[in-house]
Design a protein around this motif. Structure first.
Motif, PDB file in Angstrom:
ATOM      1  N   THR A   1       0.832  -1.199   0.000  1.00  0.00           N
ATOM      2  CA  THR A   1       0.000   0.000   0.000  1.00  0.00           C
ATOM      3  C   THR A   1       0.870   1.254   0.000  1.00  0.00           C
ATOM      4  OG1 THR A   1      -0.172  -0.192   2.393  1.00  0.00           O
ATOM      5  CG2 THR A   1      -2.010  -1.030   1.113  1.00  0.00           C
ATOM      6  N   ALA A   2       1.952   1.223   0.792  1.00  0.00           N
ATOM      7  CA  ALA A   2       2.824   2.400   0.842  1.00  0.00           C
ATOM      8  C   ALA A   2       3.408   2.680  -0.543  1.00  0.00           C
ATOM      9  CB  ALA A   2       3.938   2.192   1.857  1.00  0.00           C
TER      10      ALA A   2
ATOM     11  N   GLN B   1      -5.419   7.978  -8.547  1.00  0.00           N
ATOM     12  CA  GLN B   1      -4.908   8.129  -7.179  1.00  0.00           C
ATOM     13  C   GLN B   1      -6.017   7.917  -6.152  1.00  0.00           C
ATOM     14  OE1 GLN B   1      -2.555  11.640  -6.369  1.00  0.00           O
ATOM     15  NE2 GLN B   1      -3.200  11.620  -4.233  1.00  0.00           N
ATOM     16  N   LEU B   2      -7.211   8.432  -6.463  1.00  0.00           N
ATOM     17  CA  LEU B   2      -8.335   8.261  -5.550  1.00  0.00           C
ATOM     18  C   LEU B   2      -8.601   6.779  -5.307  1.00  0.00           C
ATOM     19  CD1 LEU B   2     -10.365  10.182  -4.197  1.00  0.00           C
ATOM     20  CD2 LEU B   2     -11.861   9.853  -6.157  1.00  0.00           C
TER      21      LEU B   2
ATOM     22  N   THR C   1      -8.147   1.802  -2.102  1.00  0.00           N
ATOM     23  CA  THR C   1      -7.739   0.401  -1.996  1.00  0.00           C
ATOM     24  C   THR C   1      -6.762   0.211  -0.840  1.00  0.00           C
ATOM     25  OG1 THR C   1      -8.058   0.155  -4.345  1.00  0.00           O
ATOM     26  CG2 THR C   1      -6.688  -1.491  -3.272  1.00  0.00           C
ATOM     27  N   ALA C   2      -5.854   1.155  -0.688  1.00  0.00           N
ATOM     28  CA  ALA C   2      -4.912   1.042   0.429  1.00  0.00           C
ATOM     29  C   ALA C   2      -5.678   1.045   1.750  1.00  0.00           C
ATOM     30  CB  ALA C   2      -3.927   2.207   0.384  1.00  0.00           C
ATOM     31  N   ALA C   3      -6.662   1.935   1.864  1.00  0.00           N
ATOM     32  CA  ALA C   3      -7.412   2.016   3.118  1.00  0.00           C
ATOM     33  C   ALA C   3      -8.152   0.715   3.398  1.00  0.00           C
ATOM     34  CB  ALA C   3      -8.394   3.184   3.061  1.00  0.00           C
ATOM     35  N   VAL C   4      -8.860   0.174   2.377  1.00  0.00           N
ATOM     36  CA  VAL C   4      -9.609  -1.054   2.663  1.00  0.00           C
ATOM     37  C   VAL C   4      -8.676  -2.240   2.872  1.00  0.00           C
ATOM     38  CG1 VAL C   4     -11.759  -0.334   1.569  1.00  0.00           C
ATOM     39  CG2 VAL C   4     -10.047  -1.545   0.217  1.00  0.00           C
ATOM     40  N   ALA C   5      -7.528  -2.222   2.227  1.00  0.00           N
ATOM     41  CA  ALA C   5      -6.595  -3.334   2.432  1.00  0.00           C
ATOM     42  C   ALA C   5      -6.082  -3.323   3.866  1.00  0.00           C
ATOM     43  CB  ALA C   5      -5.435  -3.237   1.444  1.00  0.00           C
TER      44      ALA C   5
ATOM     45  N   LEU D   1      -7.363  -1.856   6.534  1.00  0.00           N
ATOM     46  CA  LEU D   1      -8.444  -2.092   7.478  1.00  0.00           C
ATOM     47  C   LEU D   1      -8.931  -3.536   7.408  1.00  0.00           C
ATOM     48  CD1 LEU D   1     -10.002  -0.307   9.430  1.00  0.00           C
ATOM     49  CD2 LEU D   1     -11.745  -0.028   7.668  1.00  0.00           C
ATOM     50  N   GLY D   2      -9.194  -4.000   6.177  1.00  0.00           N
ATOM     51  CA  GLY D   2      -9.773  -5.325   5.998  1.00  0.00           C
ATOM     52  C   GLY D   2      -8.835  -6.416   6.483  1.00  0.00           C
ATOM     53  N   LEU D   3      -7.598  -6.387   6.016  1.00  0.00           N
ATOM     54  CA  LEU D   3      -6.673  -7.440   6.435  1.00  0.00           C
ATOM     55  C   LEU D   3      -6.392  -7.308   7.927  1.00  0.00           C
ATOM     56  CD1 LEU D   3      -4.253  -7.690   3.381  1.00  0.00           C
ATOM     57  CD2 LEU D   3      -6.505  -8.654   3.749  1.00  0.00           C
ATOM     58  N   GLY D   4      -6.346  -6.061   8.409  1.00  0.00           N
ATOM     59  CA  GLY D   4      -6.130  -5.847   9.840  1.00  0.00           C
ATOM     60  C   GLY D   4      -7.185  -6.556  10.685  1.00  0.00           C
TER      61      GLY D   4
END
Ligand code: HEM
Ligand SMILES: [Cu+2]
Lengths: 106, 826
Positions: free
Chosen positions: B704-705, B802-803, B808-812, B814-817
């Motif tokens: 994600t980074a 970019q949006l 996708t980074a946010a849901v990845a 959060l979701g995997l977390g």
């Protein structure tokens, strides 16, 4: 867009608080709560605190939306957003009233 | 250039293809609005016939008209058709037809999307009708509660038709809502600031945002139930860690907002028509806007009032009882504003006004029975009886159908350009309004006497016979009335005499154009200074036709319109719309492959169709934009504006934003479901929790980074005039990493072992899908940059990508977390 936010934020915060407290009540009444060694009285205390916090948050939002820094420059958006902030405050106080008034997990 | 030549030139640019081909390639909102309305009415007729069958069956005790199996299909399809294939699409059709006209613009924000949504609706709806004709229609009630709708109790294909057909149709609701939201926020006539918008636009905006946040829980629920039925992922099966109540939560999380999604547009219509009928302006505009927003949000906090009898603790019930009684307040505010408007003006009893009065009477009664059932002990007595059936018909027919009939008679002269000549409508009015009340007053009564809903027959001697017979007679009278309305409309549309441009002397912009409306709506766009432009300047229509407004010069030969800054109404940029194309219908057809593949268990078809859709999307998006900067354009009245493709926030960015709002609600509902099962499902904990290990977390953090940094680097390079290649490469590598992290979830759990692992699969699949999606988007962006579409000032597409990357980074994360969380804690 900022005006749209001013108009939509207070009630959205109500919705978030309302759902969160409902979820919290579900948790307090579930077996997980007892397993964690917590009592129902503690549950009631937390719910009351959440209610108070939500009311405080709404009051703050109302004040912020009145303050010269955050108030809308447009008269229309200002009056609609303040009305809705007032509505959200009343809604928070009223819809979460049951945390003080009814039995907890019956 | 004179008015006629301007008209000819604009028509050449904006018209749909001639002949039958035009039906399939049109992207024009007037055409598509009419098509939406026509199809919705067609489904209304089918739903109405089913209603007659229900009343025929219930007219007498021990009726042998149809057996229980068929009866179940009939009432299920009646409710399903009326809610999903009639009410929502009718609103979409009305908004598609009307919004650009009342906002003073030339089309909706994404014309091809309107067409795509329309065809998804037609194909999805047809799927359900096919099942009805084949006698294998859904039969578990319009809310499809499992376990009744689970594979064990409903092994047939019936339920799958519902889950897949409705989800297909909902694509159209989501498309229309993105469209409506962006249009109302950005596509208005210059000078139309927020408080100058016609009131219907506010209602449409609130409704569209509600659809974006209200439909995803049902879409998720349908996906989960279909996964359970097709692959045995046990989300709703108690013995495997699921919970059937989860469905009820997801369904009503959608279902209650849904009833307001249906009511609010009707209230918007009333607020438009009533002042005109009363020869005055709307009283309390600001209060009405506030009331509409309040209703929109409050209605998301009511869903549990449909579950008062499911054994939820009293405190939970009390929250929702309190919230349910509260909604009566904003409803009341609107009603009082309307009464005040009538008071202040001098009302004339024309046909639209008659329907509005019928709406008042009926809807107020329905609202009052609503408050009655919002009181928990009362609801325990009447839940699942015909009293509820009567309540919901009072609010739905009184609160939606009657106002829509007012709208029909009010805007019919606009759509046809004719004056109503045959007066069957008045007769129909009396038949419908009397017939309706006879039917449903009786239904209340028989409900209080204990008649359950959804029973296919009943015994004599319970005091229900006469009441049911009366209700059935009333029902048939109502049906005759509706038939008469259809005949009336057909006659008046076909043969009545030509009418004047503004027959009601209204002040809003839709009456400032010739009728029937030309393909381009306005020959030039007006400058707006108040809420009723036609009252300020009765000559406005003439000035517009003469090309004295904005964009009155058709010489650039393309479909142009203006957008505004959201709040102030200052013109922002020029948009060039796409021209007629068959891509939307083609894409809807291929999308259908995904659903048909699931339905018929031809699973190979599903990925194939998905690939097809992706290919069409590429083709679709590729045609936008340009390879060079045009710089500011002359738009008339001495104003110059840049092109949308040279703006930092092009329409596509706004569309993505609201699509992501719907997407985030879907994801939020998924997390809610996970948390719900974790807290209350009986057969938890599962045999074992997934351990995160080191690889997965490292991949998702790094991935994600990298993708977020990469796209920013690319944009920075573009700004300095350099090549974005390195940034795009990093970003795609990041997306692959994110996808691999999600893949570890799928590899290390089995999807059908327990509701827990099934949920982990869905979360993993969701993240994987998004990683793939943004991977594809970045590749596409690379090609666009290589072809010269993304350079100079034309960098909006990079911002759109970019949006999606950030989302996708946010849901990845959060979701995997949350997927790994229980494993870390235990
Ligand atoms: C004052 C406003 C309202 C209140 C307090 C209210 C309350 C309720 C309650 C508590 C129920 C559940 C009863 C049960 O199943 O036992 C219900 C059912 C229903 N309401 Fe309302 N309602 C209101 C307005 C509306 C409106 C405006 C609509 C639609 C336009 C509507 C449509 C429905 C429908 C469709 C159902 C039945 C769903 C089903 O079981 O199939 N209601 N209402
Ligand atoms: Cu409800």
């Amino acid at each position: 867009m900022k005006d749209i936010l001013r108009i939509s934020v207070p009630l959205t915060v109500w919705l978030a608080a309302f759902s969160a407290v409902y979820g919290l009540e579900g948790l307090v009444c579930s077996h997980r709560w007892a397993e964690a060694g917590l009592s129902l009285a503690a549950g009631r205390g937390i719910l009351l605190a959440a209610w108070a916090l939500a009311v405080a948050l709404q009051t703050m939002l109302l004040l912020v939306l009145r303050s010269p820094r955050f108030a809308s420059p447009s008269g229309f958006a200002r009056s609609v957003s303040l009305t809705l902030a007032g509505v959200a405050l009343v809604a928070t106080a009223w819809t979460l009233l049951p945390v003080a008034a009814t039995s907890l997990c019956l | 250039m004179n008015a006629l030549r301007r008209h000819r030139a604009l028509t050449r640019i904006w018209a749909s293809d001639p002949g039958w081909k035009g039906w399939f390639t049109t992207v024009n909102h007037t055409d598509l609005g009419r098509m939406f309305l026509f199809v919705a009415v067609f489904f209304f007729v089918i739903g109405g016939i089913l209603a007659m069958l229900i009343r025929a069956q219930l007219a007498t005790p021990r009726s042998a008209f149809v057996g229980p199996d068929i009866y179940n299909q009939i009432f299920t399809m009646h409710g399903t058709i009326m809610m999903f294939l009639f009410a929502i699409p009718l609103f979409e059709g009305l908004a598609v037809y009307l919004l650009p006209k009342i906002l003073g613009t030339r089309d909706l924000a994404f014309p091809r999307l309107t067409a795509y949504g329309f065809w998804c609706y037609v194909f999805g709806g047809s799927l359900l009708i096919v099942s009805l004709l084949a006698g294998i229609a859904p039969d578990s009630g319009w809310f499809m509660y499992p376990p009744l709708s689970s594979r064990i109790a409903s092994p047939g294909i019936n339920t799958d038709f519902w889950l897949l057909g409705i989800t297909f149709v909902e694509i159209s609701a989501i498309c229309a809502s993105v469209e409506i939201t962006v249009t109302v926020l950005r596509y208005r006539a210059p000078g139309m600031s927020l408080p100058r918008m016609p009131i219907f636009a506010w209602y449409a905006l609130v409704t569209a945002v509600m659809i974006l946040t209200g439909f995803p829980p049902l879409i998720l629920g349908s996906i989960l139930l279909e996964l359970e039925r097709a692959f045995g992922m046990p989300f709703f099966q108690v013995e495997h860690g699921g919970d059937s109540l989860l469905w009820q939560h997801l369904f009503w999380l959608f279902g209650h907002p849904e009833v307001y999604i249906i009511f609010l547009p009707a209230a918007g219509v009333v607020s438009m028509i009533l002042p005109v009928m009363a020869r005055t302006t709307l009283l309390g505009y600001g209060w009405i806007v506030a009331a509409a927003v309040t209703l929109g949000v409050l209605s998301f906090g009511l869903w549990v009032h449909h579950m008062f009898t499911t054994g939820i603790p009293h405190m939970g019930l009390a929250f929702f009882s309190a919230a349910s009684t509260l909604v009566a307040v904003p409803t009341g505010v609107q009603i009082f504003a309307w009464i005040g408007t009538i008071w202040k003006g001098s009302p004339q009893l024309k046909l639209p006004m008659m329907w509005i009065l019928a709406f008042f009477a009926t809807f107020v009664i329905g609202g009052l029975t609503g408050v009655m059932v919002a009181v928990v002990p009362f609801d325990w007595q009447v839940h699942d009886t015909h009293f509820i059936v009567a309540h919901l018909h009072y609010v739905l027919v009184g609160g939606f159908v009657f106002p829509m009939l007012a709208a029909l008679y009010y805007w019919m002269p606009h759509a046809t350009g004719r004056k109503r000549f045959f007066k069957l409508g008045e007769t129909a009015f009396w038949l419908i309004s009397i017939g309706f009340h006879v039917t449903f007053l009786a239904v209340h009564w028989v409900g209080l006497l204990g008649q359950r809903r959804r029973i296919h027959t009943y015994d004599e001697g319970q005091g229900w016979e006469v009441i049911n017979l009366v209700a059935s007679v009333g029902g048939f009278v109502t049906a005759v009335g509706f038939a008469l309305v259809i005949v009336d409309v057909a006659l008046n549309a076909a043969v009545a005499i030509r009418g004047s441009r503004d027959p009601w002397q209204a002040g809003t912009l839709e009456w400032a154009m010739p009728t029937p409306p030309p393909a381009y709506n306005f020959a030039s766009l007006p400058l707006i200074e108040s809420r009723n432009p036609l009252y300020d300047d009765p000559d406005l229509p003439v000035c517009l036709v003469r090309g004295e407004g904005y964009l009155g010069d058709p010489s650039r030969g393309r479909r142009e319109t203006l957008t505004l800054e959201v709040a102030s109404g200052k013109p922002a940029y020029v948009v060039i719309f796409p021209t007629n194309t068959a891509l939307p219908i083609l894409m809807a057809f291929v999308t259908g492959g995904i659903f048909v593949g699931m339905l018929l268990k031809l699973y190979w078809l599903v990925p194939l169709a998905a690939l097809g859709v992706a290919a069409i999307v590429v083709r679709w998006v590729w045609s936008l934009g340009s390879k060079r900067d045009e710089g500011p354009l002359e738009v008339g009245r001495g104003l110059t504006l840049p092109l949308a493709s040279e703006a930092a926030d092009p329409p596509g960015w706004w569309g993505s934003l609201f699509l992501l709002l719907a997407n985030a609600t879907l994801f939020g509902s998924l997390l809610f479901g996970y948390a719900f099962l974790w807290t209350v499902a009986p057969n938890w904990p599962p045999p074992n929790y997934l351990e995160p290990g080191l690889v997965g977390p490292a991949l998702v953090l790094g991935g994600t980074a990298l993708s977020m940094a990469g796209i920013r680097l690319a944009r920075w390079k573009l700004r300095c005039g350099g090549g974005p290649w390195l940034g795009l490469l990093l970003s795609v590598v990041g997306a692959v990493g994110t996808g691999m992290a999600a893949g570890t979830l799928l590899l290390r759990t089995s999807f059908d072992a327990h509701a827990y692992s099934a949920t982990i699969w869905v979360i993993g699949g969701y993240v994987l899908f998004h990683a793939g999606l943004v991977g594809g988007m970045i590749t596409f962006l690379t090609l666009r940059a290589a072809a010269g579409y993304v350079a100079g000032r034309r960098v909006g597409e990079a911002r759109i990508v970019q949006l999606w990357i950030d989302y996708t980074a946010a849901v990845a994360l959060l979701g995997l977390g949350v997927a790994w969380l229980p494993g870390v804690l235990t």
